[in-house]
Design an enzyme around this catalytic site. Structure first.
Site, PDB file in Angstrom:
ATOM      1  N   SER A  82      34.836  25.204 -45.873  1.00  0.00           N
ATOM      2  CA  SER A  82      36.014  25.668 -46.615  1.00  0.00           C
ATOM      3  C   SER A  82      35.600  26.921 -47.374  1.00  0.00           C
ATOM      4  O   SER A  82      34.406  27.123 -47.627  1.00  0.00           O
ATOM      5  CB  SER A  82      36.421  24.595 -47.629  1.00  0.00           C
ATOM      6  OG  SER A  82      37.375  25.101 -48.540  1.00  0.00           O
ATOM      7  N   TYR A 113      34.812  17.555 -54.025  1.00  0.00           N
ATOM      8  CA  TYR A 113      35.153  18.242 -52.773  1.00  0.00           C
ATOM      9  C   TYR A 113      34.228  19.442 -52.582  1.00  0.00           C
ATOM     10  O   TYR A 113      33.634  19.628 -51.524  1.00  0.00           O
ATOM     11  CB  TYR A 113      36.614  18.698 -52.792  1.00  0.00           C
ATOM     12  CG  TYR A 113      37.025  19.410 -51.524  1.00  0.00           C
ATOM     13  CD1 TYR A 113      37.094  18.717 -50.313  1.00  0.00           C
ATOM     14  CD2 TYR A 113      37.328  20.776 -51.522  1.00  0.00           C
ATOM     15  CE1 TYR A 113      37.463  19.371 -49.137  1.00  0.00           C
ATOM     16  CE2 TYR A 113      37.697  21.426 -50.352  1.00  0.00           C
ATOM     17  CZ  TYR A 113      37.767  20.723 -49.168  1.00  0.00           C
ATOM     18  OH  TYR A 113      38.116  21.363 -48.009  1.00  0.00           O
TER      19      TYR A 113
HETATM   20  P1  NDP Z   1      44.451  16.985 -42.519  1.00  0.00           P
HETATM   21  O1  NDP Z   1      44.562  16.025 -43.652  1.00  0.00           O
HETATM   22  O2  NDP Z   1      45.688  17.461 -41.855  1.00  0.00           O
HETATM   23  O3  NDP Z   1      43.443  16.386 -41.399  1.00  0.00           O
HETATM   24  C1  NDP Z   1      42.271  15.703 -41.750  1.00  0.00           C
HETATM   25  C2  NDP Z   1      41.745  14.957 -40.543  1.00  0.00           C
HETATM   26  O4  NDP Z   1      40.535  14.271 -40.902  1.00  0.00           O
HETATM   27  C3  NDP Z   1      42.720  13.913 -40.027  1.00  0.00           C
HETATM   28  O5  NDP Z   1      42.755  13.982 -38.620  1.00  0.00           O
HETATM   29  C4  NDP Z   1      42.093  12.600 -40.472  1.00  0.00           C
HETATM   30  O6  NDP Z   1      42.382  11.586 -39.505  1.00  0.00           O
HETATM   31  C5  NDP Z   1      40.605  12.954 -40.422  1.00  0.00           C
HETATM   32  N1  NDP Z   1      39.811  12.023 -41.230  1.00  0.00           N
HETATM   33  C6  NDP Z   1      39.824  11.858 -42.572  1.00  0.00           C
HETATM   34  N2  NDP Z   1      38.994  10.873 -42.923  1.00  0.00           N
HETATM   35  C7  NDP Z   1      38.441  10.402 -41.782  1.00  0.00           C
HETATM   36  C8  NDP Z   1      37.510   9.380 -41.474  1.00  0.00           C
HETATM   37  N3  NDP Z   1      36.954   8.597 -42.428  1.00  0.00           N
HETATM   38  N4  NDP Z   1      37.144   9.177 -40.180  1.00  0.00           N
HETATM   39  C9  NDP Z   1      37.685   9.927 -39.199  1.00  0.00           C
HETATM   40  N5  NDP Z   1      38.580  10.911 -39.419  1.00  0.00           N
HETATM   41  C10 NDP Z   1      38.949  11.140 -40.697  1.00  0.00           C
HETATM   42  O7  NDP Z   1      43.637  18.221 -43.112  1.00  0.00           O
HETATM   43  P2  NDP Z   1      43.085  19.583 -42.452  1.00  0.00           P
HETATM   44  O8  NDP Z   1      43.407  19.690 -41.024  1.00  0.00           O
HETATM   45  O9  NDP Z   1      43.495  20.670 -43.367  1.00  0.00           O
HETATM   46  O10 NDP Z   1      41.525  19.335 -42.671  1.00  0.00           O
HETATM   47  C11 NDP Z   1      40.535  19.537 -41.687  1.00  0.00           C
HETATM   48  C12 NDP Z   1      39.287  20.083 -42.352  1.00  0.00           C
HETATM   49  O11 NDP Z   1      39.562  21.381 -42.864  1.00  0.00           O
HETATM   50  C13 NDP Z   1      38.783  19.241 -43.528  1.00  0.00           C
HETATM   51  O12 NDP Z   1      37.379  19.125 -43.450  1.00  0.00           O
HETATM   52  C14 NDP Z   1      39.197  20.075 -44.735  1.00  0.00           C
HETATM   53  O13 NDP Z   1      38.355  19.851 -45.836  1.00  0.00           O
HETATM   54  C15 NDP Z   1      39.063  21.483 -44.176  1.00  0.00           C
HETATM   55  N6  NDP Z   1      39.813  22.506 -44.920  1.00  0.00           N
HETATM   56  C16 NDP Z   1      41.181  22.462 -45.029  1.00  0.00           C
HETATM   57  C17 NDP Z   1      41.863  23.445 -45.753  1.00  0.00           C
HETATM   58  C18 NDP Z   1      43.346  23.457 -45.916  1.00  0.00           C
HETATM   59  O14 NDP Z   1      43.873  24.274 -46.728  1.00  0.00           O
HETATM   60  N7  NDP Z   1      44.109  22.642 -45.207  1.00  0.00           N
HETATM   61  C19 NDP Z   1      41.120  24.543 -46.416  1.00  0.00           C
HETATM   62  C20 NDP Z   1      39.706  24.506 -46.218  1.00  0.00           C
HETATM   63  C21 NDP Z   1      39.087  23.519 -45.492  1.00  0.00           C
HETATM   64  P3  NDP Z   1      42.711  10.036 -39.793  1.00  0.00           P
HETATM   65  O15 NDP Z   1      43.341   9.963 -41.161  1.00  0.00           O
HETATM   66  O16 NDP Z   1      43.638   9.675 -38.665  1.00  0.00           O
HETATM   67  O17 NDP Z   1      41.384   9.372 -39.684  1.00  0.00           O
END
Ligand code: NDP
Length: 275
Positions: free
Chosen positions: A136, A149
């Site tokens: 991030s 975070y």
């Molecule tokens: P979302 O919340 O849309 O997606 C997060 C994903 O992570 C989901 O598919 C969720 O799937 C999965 N996940 C969470 N916990 C678990 C777990 N214990 N096991 C397996 N899968 C898990 O967020 P983003 O797409 O935005 O996030 C993706 C990445 O990008 C993250 O690492 C986030 O920190 C990073 N990021 C996002 C930003 C933003 O502004 N959106 C900015 C900077 C970084 P499920 O719940 O089905 O398991």
């Protein structure tokens, strides 16, 4: 069972939503055999024919072992691992319960590292592979009420730097993707956790202001998850993948500012935003 394949095989964690879903679809279109991993099977099923659902939890070792074994059994290779699963656990350092802090680090760092451990032996044998870790812009600078975070993403940055040198002699490349503000489910999860943790305690008012600013900022300027997916596709396919991709709204200015500005100036800028 599909049997060994000559097509490149990619595993994308966090594929049930946001950046991971866009990445899984993009890599499938680019000709990869894609396994989309997450906990929610129903959401993975919506990704369509090009993406094989891989139900796993990155905080559950047995489910990660079984998931990676299945990919290796079905295709006999592993070319790209996108470590993207993660969430934002927000709230003051004083108030976030340490069990929640552990869950944050377990999901965003340890789970990602475990997936890397599981694919590396195959990548080493192949003499090739790409590991793409989704950090991030918050892995380069830290604002208030995001302590755990930021700790998780700073950790991921350091881990990736060590790993890059360790695996380069085996022909394995490591890239870090640093998204800015992206329109996904992430913002709602982060702000809800902050508001819940702060309750009506001493940080409540500032946390609410921060949460409101974060939500409206995402609403106004956030980029589409596909912008990040495109950078990940570059890291997966380019002859010379970049070491870091700062990508999406705000990512470049924020990471450059974090690199060149003194800490006191950064603190003053943050204070103007959150108070
Ligand atoms: P979302 O919340 O849309 O997606 C997060 C994903 O992570 C989901 O598919 C969720 O799937 C999965 N996940 C969470 N916990 C678990 C777990 N214990 N096991 C397996 N899968 C898990 O967020 P983003 O797409 O935005 O996030 C993706 C990445 O990008 C993250 O690492 C986030 O920190 C990073 N990021 C996002 C930003 C933003 O502004 N959106 C900015 C900077 C970084 P499920 O719940 O089905 O398991």
């Amino acid at each position: 069972m599909a049997g060994p394949t000559s097509s490149p095989v990619a595993i994308v964690t966090g594929a049930s939503s946001g950046i991971g879903a866009a990445t899984a679809r993009r890599l499938a279109r680019a000709g990869f055999v894609v396994y989309g991993a997450a906990r929610r099977a129903d959401r993975l099923a919506e990704l369509g024919d090009g993406v094989h659902p891989l139900v796993l939890d990155v905080t559950d070792d047995a489910s990660m072992v079984a998931g990676v074994e299945r990919v290796l059994e079905e295709h006999g290779r592993g070319d790209v691992l996108v470590g993207n699963a993660g969430y934002g656990s927000y709230g003051s350092v004083e108030e976030v319960p340490l069990d929640e802090a552990r869950r944050q680090l377990e999901t965003n760092v340890i789970g990602l590292a475990r997936m890397i451990q599981l694919v590396l032996p195959t990548m080493r044998e192949q003499g090739s592979g790409r590991i793409i870790n989704v950090s991030s812009m918050g892995g380069r600078f830290a604002g208030p009420f995001g302590g755990w975070y930021h700790a998780s993403k700073f950790a991921l940055e350091g881990l990736s730097d060590s790993l890059r040198s360790e695996v380069a002699p085996f022909g394995i490349r490591v890239s870090v993707v640093e998204p800015g503000a992206i329109k996904t489910e992430w913002g709602g999860i982060a702000t809800d956790s902050a508001v819940e943790v702060s309750g009506d305690g001493p940080y409540a008012e500032r946390v609410r202001r921060m949460a409101k600013g974060l939500s409206s900022g995402i609403e106004r300027i956030a980029s589409s998850p596909d912008v990040v997916a495109k950078a990940i596709e570059h890291a997966a396919t380019a002859d010379r993948p970049r070491i870091r991709y700062a990508i999406g709204a705000g990512a470049k200015p924020a990471t450059v500012a974090a690199r060149v500005l003194p800490a006191r100036v950064l603190d003053a800028l943050v204070a103007r935003g959150v108070g």
